[in-house]
Scaffold this active site. Sequence first.
Site, PDB file in Angstrom:
ATOM      1  N   LYS A 113     -12.051  22.760  -4.155  1.00  0.00           N
ATOM      2  CA  LYS A 113     -13.586  22.712  -4.063  1.00  0.00           C
ATOM      3  C   LYS A 113     -13.961  21.610  -3.597  1.00  0.00           C
ATOM      4  CE  LYS A 113     -16.825  25.546  -4.438  1.00  0.00           C
ATOM      5  NZ  LYS A 113     -17.035  27.319  -4.336  1.00  0.00           N
TER       6      LYS A 113
HETATM    7  N1  GLU Z   1     -18.444  28.944  -1.591  1.00  0.00           N
HETATM    8  C1  GLU Z   1     -18.447  30.203  -1.651  1.00  0.00           C
HETATM    9  C2  GLU Z   1     -17.132  30.776  -3.338  1.00  0.00           C
HETATM   10  O1  GLU Z   1     -17.633  30.273  -4.180  1.00  0.00           O
HETATM   11  C3  GLU Z   1     -17.327  30.094  -0.730  1.00  0.00           C
HETATM   12  C4  GLU Z   1     -15.783  29.897  -0.378  1.00  0.00           C
HETATM   13  C5  GLU Z   1     -15.468  29.981   1.153  1.00  0.00           C
HETATM   14  O2  GLU Z   1     -15.933  30.607   2.621  1.00  0.00           O
HETATM   15  O3  GLU Z   1     -14.210  29.136   1.152  1.00  0.00           O
HETATM   16  O4  GLU Z   1     -16.692  32.037  -3.115  1.00  0.00           O
END
Ligand code: GLU
Length: 423
Positions: A113
């Site tokens: 993240k």
């Molecule tokens: N931000 C989204 C999540 O929390 C998508 C992450 C992604 O597609 O890599 O799952």
Amino acid sequence: MQSAAVIDHTQRDPYQVALEQFDIAADRLHLDPNMRAILRECQRELIVHFPVRMQDGVVKVFTGYRVQHNTARGPAKGGIRYHPSVSLNEVRALSMWMTWKCAVVGIPYGGAKGGVVCDPKQMTSQQLETLTRRYTTEIALLIGPDRDIPAPDVNTDAQTMAWIMDTYSMHQGHTVPAVVTGKPLSIGGSEGRREATARGVVYTIIEVAKHLDVDLEGARVAVQGFGNVGSNTAILLHQLGATVVGVSDVTGGVYSAKGIDIPRLQAYARETGQVAGFPGAERVTNAELLELDCDILVPAAIENQIGETNAPRIKAKIVAEAANGPTSPEADRILQDKGVMLIPDILCNAGGVTVSYFEWVQDLQNLFWREATINARLKEVMVKSFNDVLDLSRKHKVDMRTAAYMLAVQRVADATLTRGIYP
Ligand code: GLU
């Protein structure tokens, strides 16, 4: 509407919450202490401070993060958020949740993240572009199509991904679409990616409704958050015949016992920038929205929304966690005792990263699928994962979150064990 509703802002630290959730599952699995020690930590944590020249000539220094929790099952994957409350521990928690999320739905990724501490609502598009391009340069040592693949999250979107893709590609000297997912269609994005998280949330709600024998036609729903995930979830549920009685965004919410006309609300929000003030609906606070008299509650905003103070007052029978980390472990226990069926975040909102995976596969193959194919494959993944978790929760007599964690942690532990510890 007048009530004493408050959100429990004693603010549990998200990383502590993530570790507690992990420990509950690790205990149940009798996980080896060495494995437990490995999986409790994030593998890589990058903190960056970088200057951005603002319009008035003043230079502002921003802080950003990119954390990779685990890469045992594949390249790291996870979104990037822009928010004033971003912190290292929040990004750590979110990256750990990505590891479990990818493992629950069986896609070949680890978890990561990123985040930048900023208030995008106070910034121009030009400033956001500059901030995004410089942040991309700062984290370029970690990201790459087979290393770590960012995606949208809170306050970032397809345009943000286009800037990241372009910046990364300029440094490489050639175009690298697979370095990010959630891109615009014109540069290698996927059909169905924008609605994918919401679509996945709704697939899990349909499954849980079947299981509990709840008729979605006429079921009363409250949705907290009207960003990409919240608004699309509200629309899809409205289309299925559910009565969306309450919706909120950061500025507050609206309530109508008769149900809100969601397409009209969406047009209103697009025009005014908020849901509050929508004609014909009562005003409610975000705290009140969570406690509305409804059958299904969908927290689709941020962490720390349902805690031990307000959990006893939640009236919904089903809580579908479209957001990451909305419920504390204390609240989990309270909801469980009340007989609430909770679909945990790492399962409920995994549709986004699942279609991100489809986008990445399409980019790597230069072969693009039709929307119907994407949605059918997404449905298959979500329905199977939901039922895998439900079966495990029945077999071990544990709640859905613990079952989802047990499934995920076991898969990551197996991968780690099979690969062995280097050197
Ligand atoms: N931000 C989204 C999540 O929390 C998508 C992450 C992604 O597609 O890599 O799952």
